[in-house]
Design a protein around this motif. Structure first.
Motif, PDB file in Angstrom:
ATOM      1  N   THR A 134       0.830  -1.208   0.000  1.00  0.00           N
ATOM      2  CA  THR A 134       0.000   0.000   0.000  1.00  0.00           C
ATOM      3  C   THR A 134       0.865   1.259   0.000  1.00  0.00           C
ATOM      4  OG1 THR A 134      -0.193   0.057   2.416  1.00  0.00           O
ATOM      5  CG2 THR A 134      -1.885  -1.180   1.203  1.00  0.00           C
ATOM      6  N   ASP A 135       2.153   1.101  -0.297  1.00  0.00           N
ATOM      7  CA  ASP A 135       3.122   2.193  -0.392  1.00  0.00           C
ATOM      8  C   ASP A 135       3.381   2.880   0.942  1.00  0.00           C
ATOM      9  OD1 ASP A 135       4.994   3.410  -2.021  1.00  0.00           O
ATOM     10  OD2 ASP A 135       3.703   5.127  -2.438  1.00  0.00           O
ATOM     11  N   GLN A 136       3.223   2.145   2.048  1.00  0.00           N
ATOM     12  CA  GLN A 136       3.512   2.664   3.382  1.00  0.00           C
ATOM     13  C   GLN A 136       4.868   2.136   3.835  1.00  0.00           C
ATOM     14  OE1 GLN A 136       1.330   4.905   4.909  1.00  0.00           O
ATOM     15  NE2 GLN A 136       0.483   4.744   2.848  1.00  0.00           N
ATOM     16  N   TYR A 137       5.630   2.985   4.490  1.00  0.00           N
ATOM     17  CA  TYR A 137       6.961   2.599   4.971  1.00  0.00           C
ATOM     18  C   TYR A 137       7.129   3.032   6.424  1.00  0.00           C
ATOM     19  CZ  TYR A 137      11.963   2.384   5.601  1.00  0.00           C
ATOM     20  OH  TYR A 137      13.206   2.097   6.085  1.00  0.00           O
ATOM     21  N   THR A 138       7.608   2.128   7.249  1.00  0.00           N
ATOM     22  CA  THR A 138       7.868   2.409   8.655  1.00  0.00           C
ATOM     23  C   THR A 138       9.347   2.185   8.922  1.00  0.00           C
ATOM     24  OG1 THR A 138       5.659   1.594   9.189  1.00  0.00           O
ATOM     25  CG2 THR A 138       7.187   1.862  11.013  1.00  0.00           C
ATOM     26  N   ASP A 139      10.037   3.240   9.332  1.00  0.00           N
ATOM     27  CA  ASP A 139      11.479   3.163   9.587  1.00  0.00           C
ATOM     28  C   ASP A 139      11.735   2.653  11.000  1.00  0.00           C
ATOM     29  OD1 ASP A 139      14.202   3.399   9.396  1.00  0.00           O
ATOM     30  OD2 ASP A 139      14.242   5.577   9.503  1.00  0.00           O
ATOM     31  N   GLU A 140      11.496   1.352  11.193  1.00  0.00           N
ATOM     32  CA  GLU A 140      11.735   0.688  12.471  1.00  0.00           C
ATOM     33  C   GLU A 140      12.634  -0.513  12.236  1.00  0.00           C
ATOM     34  OE1 GLU A 140       7.883  -0.337  13.945  1.00  0.00           O
ATOM     35  OE2 GLU A 140       7.391   1.734  14.473  1.00  0.00           O
ATOM     36  N   ARG A 141      13.670  -0.627  13.026  1.00  0.00           N
ATOM     37  CA  ARG A 141      14.652  -1.700  12.849  1.00  0.00           C
ATOM     38  C   ARG A 141      14.027  -3.084  12.952  1.00  0.00           C
ATOM     39  NH1 ARG A 141      17.670  -0.016  16.589  1.00  0.00           N
ATOM     40  NH2 ARG A 141      18.687   1.546  15.330  1.00  0.00           N
ATOM     41  N   ASN A 142      13.018  -3.239  13.806  1.00  0.00           N
ATOM     42  CA  ASN A 142      12.405  -4.558  13.979  1.00  0.00           C
ATOM     43  C   ASN A 142      11.394  -4.886  12.885  1.00  0.00           C
ATOM     44  OD1 ASN A 142      10.319  -2.896  14.693  1.00  0.00           O
ATOM     45  ND2 ASN A 142       9.967  -3.801  16.701  1.00  0.00           N
ATOM     46  N   ASN A 143      11.197  -4.006  11.941  1.00  0.00           N
ATOM     47  CA  ASN A 143      10.307  -4.239  10.813  1.00  0.00           C
ATOM     48  C   ASN A 143      11.126  -4.809   9.644  1.00  0.00           C
ATOM     49  OD1 ASN A 143       8.464  -4.191   8.757  1.00  0.00           O
ATOM     50  ND2 ASN A 143       7.947  -2.038   8.957  1.00  0.00           N
ATOM     51  N   GLY A 144      11.453  -6.079   9.748  1.00  0.00           N
ATOM     52  CA  GLY A 144      12.312  -6.716   8.757  1.00  0.00           C
ATOM     53  C   GLY A 144      11.731  -6.766   7.359  1.00  0.00           C
ATOM     54  N   ASP A 145      10.410  -6.779   7.253  1.00  0.00           N
ATOM     55  CA  ASP A 145       9.794  -6.815   5.922  1.00  0.00           C
ATOM     56  C   ASP A 145      10.123  -5.557   5.123  1.00  0.00           C
ATOM     57  OD1 ASP A 145       8.663  -9.278   6.423  1.00  0.00           O
ATOM     58  OD2 ASP A 145       6.725  -8.447   7.014  1.00  0.00           O
ATOM     59  N   GLN A 146      10.296  -4.433   5.789  1.00  0.00           N
ATOM     60  CA  GLN A 146      10.558  -3.182   5.086  1.00  0.00           C
ATOM     61  C   GLN A 146      11.968  -2.641   5.299  1.00  0.00           C
ATOM     62  OE1 GLN A 146       7.371  -0.766   6.671  1.00  0.00           O
ATOM     63  NE2 GLN A 146       6.161  -1.126   4.833  1.00  0.00           N
ATOM     64  N   ASN A 147      12.612  -2.994   6.382  1.00  0.00           N
ATOM     65  CA  ASN A 147      13.889  -2.375   6.718  1.00  0.00           C
ATOM     66  C   ASN A 147      15.088  -3.306   6.633  1.00  0.00           C
ATOM     67  OD1 ASN A 147      14.103   0.299   7.007  1.00  0.00           O
ATOM     68  ND2 ASN A 147      14.011   0.339   9.226  1.00  0.00           N
ATOM     69  N   ARG A 148      14.872  -4.499   6.130  1.00  0.00           N
ATOM     70  CA  ARG A 148      15.982  -5.438   5.961  1.00  0.00           C
ATOM     71  C   ARG A 148      16.862  -4.963   4.798  1.00  0.00           C
ATOM     72  NH1 ARG A 148      13.130  -9.755   4.934  1.00  0.00           N
ATOM     73  NH2 ARG A 148      12.889 -10.178   7.142  1.00  0.00           N
ATOM     74  N   ASN A 149      18.169  -5.073   4.974  1.00  0.00           N
ATOM     75  CA  ASN A 149      19.094  -4.769   3.881  1.00  0.00           C
ATOM     76  C   ASN A 149      18.975  -5.857   2.838  1.00  0.00           C
ATOM     77  OD1 ASN A 149      20.529  -2.484   5.050  1.00  0.00           O
ATOM     78  ND2 ASN A 149      21.060  -3.970   6.610  1.00  0.00           N
ATOM     79  N   ILE A 150      18.828  -5.442   1.602  1.00  0.00           N
ATOM     80  CA  ILE A 150      18.664  -6.435   0.544  1.00  0.00           C
ATOM     81  C   ILE A 150      19.686  -6.224  -0.552  1.00  0.00           C
ATOM     82  CG2 ILE A 150      16.195  -6.781   0.959  1.00  0.00           C
ATOM     83  CD1 ILE A 150      15.663  -4.946  -1.434  1.00  0.00           C
ATOM     84  N   SER A 151      20.013  -7.283  -1.244  1.00  0.00           N
ATOM     85  CA  SER A 151      20.916  -7.177  -2.391  1.00  0.00           C
ATOM     86  C   SER A 151      20.230  -7.634  -3.661  1.00  0.00           C
ATOM     87  CB  SER A 151      22.193  -7.982  -2.148  1.00  0.00           C
ATOM     88  OG  SER A 151      21.859  -9.335  -1.918  1.00  0.00           O
ATOM     89  N   CYS A 152      19.029  -8.195  -3.522  1.00  0.00           N
ATOM     90  CA  CYS A 152      18.346  -8.713  -4.711  1.00  0.00           C
ATOM     91  C   CYS A 152      17.662  -7.603  -5.505  1.00  0.00           C
ATOM     92  CB  CYS A 152      17.319  -9.777  -4.322  1.00  0.00           C
ATOM     93  SG  CYS A 152      16.019  -9.171  -3.244  1.00  0.00           S
ATOM     94  N   ILE A 153      17.731  -6.355  -5.066  1.00  0.00           N
ATOM     95  CA  ILE A 153      17.084  -5.258  -5.779  1.00  0.00           C
ATOM     96  C   ILE A 153      17.635  -5.141  -7.206  1.00  0.00           C
ATOM     97  CG2 ILE A 153      18.667  -3.437  -5.015  1.00  0.00           C
ATOM     98  CD1 ILE A 153      14.888  -3.055  -5.372  1.00  0.00           C
ATOM     99  N   ASN A 154      18.881  -5.517  -7.410  1.00  0.00           N
ATOM    100  CA  ASN A 154      19.465  -5.452  -8.737  1.00  0.00           C
ATOM    101  C   ASN A 154      18.891  -6.505  -9.678  1.00  0.00           C
ATOM    102  OD1 ASN A 154      21.095  -3.306  -8.029  1.00  0.00           O
ATOM    103  ND2 ASN A 154      22.713  -4.658  -7.293  1.00  0.00           N
ATOM    104  N   LEU A 155      18.199  -7.488  -9.136  1.00  0.00           N
ATOM    105  CA  LEU A 155      17.633  -8.543  -9.957  1.00  0.00           C
ATOM    106  C   LEU A 155      16.266  -8.166 -10.519  1.00  0.00           C
ATOM    107  CD1 LEU A 155      18.493 -11.562  -7.654  1.00  0.00           C
ATOM    108  CD2 LEU A 155      19.756 -10.748  -9.650  1.00  0.00           C
ATOM    109  N   ILE A 156      15.678  -7.137  -9.957  1.00  0.00           N
ATOM    110  CA  ILE A 156      14.314  -6.755 -10.372  1.00  0.00           C
ATOM    111  C   ILE A 156      14.354  -5.965 -11.665  1.00  0.00           C
ATOM    112  CG2 ILE A 156      12.291  -5.400  -9.697  1.00  0.00           C
ATOM    113  CD1 ILE A 156      12.972  -6.094  -6.805  1.00  0.00           C
TER     114      ILE A 156
END
Length: 73
Positions: free
Chosen positions: A51-73
């Motif tokens: 829904t285009d919502q973002y929460t800048d909380e460290r324990n929110n792994g679904d949104q704040n996890r460091n990812i490297s697969c973004i280059n694959l999209i």
């Protein structure tokens, strides 16, 4: 992307960047609501939900996890 623009994630889910400067790190540090003491320059986090919502909380792994697969999209 951490460090890019005026409004970027301050609490990326990354244990060593959430540890205080030159001190022993604990889960209490990781779970703190304070910004990370160490900035992960250039790190890409997962980002907003369907829904285009973002929460800048460290324990929110679904949104704040460091990812490297973004280059694959």
């Amino acid at each position: 992307m951490v460090g890019y623009g005026d409004s970027y994630p301050l609490r990326a889910q990354h244990k060593s960047s959430s540890c205080p400067t030159f001190q022993k790190c604990s889960w209490t540090d990781f779970e703190s609501q304070n910004p990370n003491p160490w900035k992960l320059w250039g790190a890409v986090v997962a980002g907003p939900d369907k829904t285009d919502q973002y929460t800048d909380e460290r324990n929110n792994g679904d949104q704040n996890r460091n990812i490297s697969c973004i280059n694959l999209i």
